[in-house]
Design a protein around this motif. Structure first.
Motif, PDB file in Angstrom:
ATOM      1  N   GLU A 160       0.818  -1.210   0.000  1.00 60.37           N
ATOM      2  CA  GLU A 160       0.000   0.000   0.000  1.00 60.37           C
ATOM      3  C   GLU A 160       0.852   1.261   0.000  1.00 60.37           C
ATOM      4  N   ILE A 161       2.002   1.234   0.713  1.00 59.76           N
ATOM      5  CA  ILE A 161       2.904   2.382   0.784  1.00 59.76           C
ATOM      6  C   ILE A 161       4.026   2.137  -0.212  1.00 59.76           C
ATOM      7  N   LYS A 162       3.896   2.659  -1.396  1.00 56.66           N
ATOM      8  CA  LYS A 162       4.851   2.359  -2.459  1.00 56.66           C
ATOM      9  C   LYS A 162       6.168   3.106  -2.307  1.00 56.66           C
ATOM     10  N   THR A 163       6.218   4.125  -1.475  1.00 57.81           N
ATOM     11  CA  THR A 163       7.444   4.905  -1.352  1.00 57.81           C
ATOM     12  C   THR A 163       8.448   4.275  -0.389  1.00 57.81           C
ATOM     13  N   SER A 164       7.994   3.565   0.596  1.00 59.76           N
ATOM     14  CA  SER A 164       8.887   2.999   1.611  1.00 59.76           C
ATOM     15  C   SER A 164       9.236   1.556   1.281  1.00 59.76           C
ATOM     16  N   ARG A 165      10.517   1.311   1.047  1.00 59.57           N
ATOM     17  CA  ARG A 165      10.983  -0.042   0.740  1.00 59.57           C
ATOM     18  C   ARG A 165      11.940  -0.565   1.803  1.00 59.57           C
ATOM     19  N   SER A 166      12.065   0.126   2.920  1.00 60.99           N
ATOM     20  CA  SER A 166      12.944  -0.336   3.984  1.00 60.99           C
ATOM     21  C   SER A 166      12.449  -1.661   4.541  1.00 60.99           C
ATOM     22  N   PHE A 167      13.377  -2.540   4.774  1.00 63.54           N
ATOM     23  CA  PHE A 167      13.166  -3.864   5.382  1.00 63.54           C
ATOM     24  C   PHE A 167      12.418  -4.842   4.490  1.00 63.54           C
ATOM     25  N   ILE A 168      12.208  -4.528   3.220  1.00 64.82           N
ATOM     26  CA  ILE A 168      11.476  -5.440   2.350  1.00 64.82           C
ATOM     27  C   ILE A 168      12.299  -6.687   2.042  1.00 64.82           C
ATOM     28  N   TYR A 169      13.610  -6.534   1.852  1.00 59.88           N
ATOM     29  CA  TYR A 169      14.461  -7.698   1.606  1.00 59.88           C
ATOM     30  C   TYR A 169      14.547  -8.565   2.865  1.00 59.88           C
ATOM     31  N   PHE A 170      14.740  -7.912   3.993  1.00 57.12           N
ATOM     32  CA  PHE A 170      14.798  -8.642   5.255  1.00 57.12           C
ATOM     33  C   PHE A 170      13.520  -9.437   5.476  1.00 57.12           C
ATOM     34  N   ASN A 171      12.393  -8.766   5.308  1.00 58.64           N
ATOM     35  CA  ASN A 171      11.108  -9.413   5.555  1.00 58.64           C
ATOM     36  C   ASN A 171      10.858 -10.559   4.576  1.00 58.64           C
ATOM     37  N   SER A 172      11.247 -10.388   3.325  1.00 60.68           N
ATOM     38  CA  SER A 172      11.069 -11.459   2.333  1.00 60.68           C
ATOM     39  C   SER A 172      11.849 -12.699   2.734  1.00 60.68           C
ATOM     40  N   GLY A 173      13.116 -12.512   3.065  1.00 54.96           N
ATOM     41  CA  GLY A 173      13.946 -13.638   3.479  1.00 54.96           C
ATOM     42  C   GLY A 173      13.443 -14.263   4.760  1.00 54.96           C
ATOM     43  N   PHE A 174      13.066 -13.413   5.704  1.00 52.19           N
ATOM     44  CA  PHE A 174      12.570 -13.902   6.983  1.00 52.19           C
ATOM     45  C   PHE A 174      11.303 -14.735   6.805  1.00 52.19           C
ATOM     46  N   PHE A 175      10.382 -14.247   5.992  1.00 51.69           N
ATOM     47  CA  PHE A 175       9.124 -14.950   5.786  1.00 51.69           C
ATOM     48  C   PHE A 175       9.353 -16.342   5.191  1.00 51.69           C
ATOM     49  N   VAL A 176      10.153 -16.423   4.131  1.00 50.38           N
ATOM     50  CA  VAL A 176      10.412 -17.712   3.478  1.00 50.38           C
ATOM     51  C   VAL A 176      11.135 -18.655   4.427  1.00 50.38           C
ATOM     52  N   TYR A 177      12.171 -18.142   5.101  1.00 48.68           N
ATOM     53  CA  TYR A 177      12.924 -19.006   6.010  1.00 48.68           C
ATOM     54  C   TYR A 177      12.066 -19.459   7.190  1.00 48.68           C
ATOM     55  N   LEU A 178      11.341 -18.542   7.818  1.00 49.33           N
ATOM     56  CA  LEU A 178      10.552 -18.913   8.999  1.00 49.33           C
ATOM     57  C   LEU A 178       9.429 -19.886   8.635  1.00 49.33           C
ATOM     58  N   LEU A 179       8.821 -19.697   7.488  1.00 46.35           N
ATOM     59  CA  LEU A 179       7.775 -20.619   7.061  1.00 46.35           C
ATOM     60  C   LEU A 179       8.331 -22.033   6.905  1.00 46.35           C
ATOM     61  N   SER A 180       9.451 -22.151   6.217  1.00 43.26           N
ATOM     62  CA  SER A 180      10.017 -23.494   6.009  1.00 43.26           C
ATOM     63  C   SER A 180      10.558 -24.082   7.304  1.00 43.26           C
ATOM     64  N   SER A 181      11.233 -23.284   8.105  1.00 48.92           N
ATOM     65  CA  SER A 181      11.797 -23.834   9.340  1.00 48.92           C
ATOM     66  C   SER A 181      10.700 -24.185  10.350  1.00 48.92           C
ATOM     67  N   THR A 182       9.614 -23.438  10.363  1.00 43.39           N
ATOM     68  CA  THR A 182       8.501 -23.777  11.252  1.00 43.39           C
ATOM     69  C   THR A 182       7.908 -25.126  10.869  1.00 43.39           C
ATOM     70  N   LEU A 183       7.720 -25.339   9.581  1.00 41.31           N
ATOM     71  CA  LEU A 183       7.224 -26.642   9.135  1.00 41.31           C
ATOM     72  C   LEU A 183       8.211 -27.746   9.487  1.00 41.31           C
ATOM     73  N   LEU A 184       9.473 -27.486   9.271  1.00 44.85           N
ATOM     74  CA  LEU A 184      10.504 -28.478   9.569  1.00 44.85           C
ATOM     75  C   LEU A 184      10.563 -28.784  11.057  1.00 44.85           C
ATOM     76  N   PHE A 185      10.586 -27.751  11.887  1.00 44.34           N
ATOM     77  CA  PHE A 185      10.718 -27.965  13.329  1.00 44.34           C
ATOM     78  C   PHE A 185       9.470 -28.606  13.936  1.00 44.34           C
ATOM     79  N   THR A 186       8.296 -28.261  13.428  1.00 44.02           N
ATOM     80  CA  THR A 186       7.090 -28.874  13.979  1.00 44.02           C
ATOM     81  C   THR A 186       6.954 -30.329  13.546  1.00 44.02           C
ATOM     82  N   LEU A 187       7.547 -30.676  12.420  1.00 47.99           N
ATOM     83  CA  LEU A 187       7.524 -32.062  11.962  1.00 47.99           C
ATOM     84  C   LEU A 187       8.765 -32.831  12.418  1.00 47.99           C
ATOM     85  N   GLY A 188       9.592 -32.199  13.215  1.00 43.37           N
ATOM     86  CA  GLY A 188      10.881 -32.763  13.606  1.00 43.37           C
ATOM     87  C   GLY A 188      10.822 -34.085  14.325  1.00 43.37           C
TER      88      GLY A 188
END
Length: 168
Positions: free
Chosen positions: A87-115
């Motif tokens: 929605e806020i097209k001017t602010s791109r701060s933390f977008i790379y961090f959040n993208s990586g965090f989201f993908v990693y946390l999603l996969s690791s959560t699935l992995l750890f809960t199925l551990g």
């Protein structure tokens, strides 16, 4: 006798939850949303204190309840961050961090809960090893995106602040 260090994972999951909840409370916009994050933070901590009070032996075990209760809210916060940044097209701060965090946390959560599934089943061992390798690769991608975030959004600010402090 071999000592187990699984109790250290609790510090990781709880620490990650507290730090990243604080981070998302700072970067997300909206009083209701910030209040929601703070309430979830308090609720999860109370639930974990209650859980470990009732089941103290679980402190030395792999705890799927703890992993789920600390990771799922972070995934929700990360998703909310994406929706606000779209929605806020001017602010791109933390977008790379959040993208990586989201993908990693999603996969690791699935992995750890199925551990714990299939611990004694030798037929599932190759699948588990493959999933762990994929998780490791996603973690490396996450670290690369954190570096990109710093490089694109914060490196220039730090160098200009350093130059201005040297000149004064």
């Amino acid at each position: 006798m071999k000592e187990r260090n699984l109790y250290l994972s609790h510090f990781y999951f709880i620490g990650q939850f507290i730090l990243l909840s604080s981070f998302y409370a700072k970067v997300l916009k909206g009083k209701k949303l910030i209040s929601f994050i703070k309430n979830i933070l308090i609720l999860v901590i109370i639930l974990l204190i209650g859980y470990y009070s009732l089941y103290p032996k679980d402190y030395f075990k792999w705890n799927v309840f703890e992993i789920s209760i600390t990771s799922v809210p972070l995934l929700v916060y990360s998703f909310l961050f994406f929706t606000q940044r779209i929605e806020i097209k001017t602010s791109r701060s933390f977008i790379y961090f959040n993208s990586g965090f989201f993908v990693y946390l999603l996969s690791s959560t699935l992995l750890f809960t199925l551990g714990n599934i299939g611990l004694g089943n030798l037929e599932l061992r190759p699948i588990k090893l493959f999933v762990w390798k994929v998780n490791s690769i996603l973690y490396i991608i996450y670290q690369i995106l954190v570096f990109l975030e710093w490089y694109k959004n914060f490196r220039k600010k730090e160098s200009s602040e350093l130059k201005s402090s040297i000149n004064t």
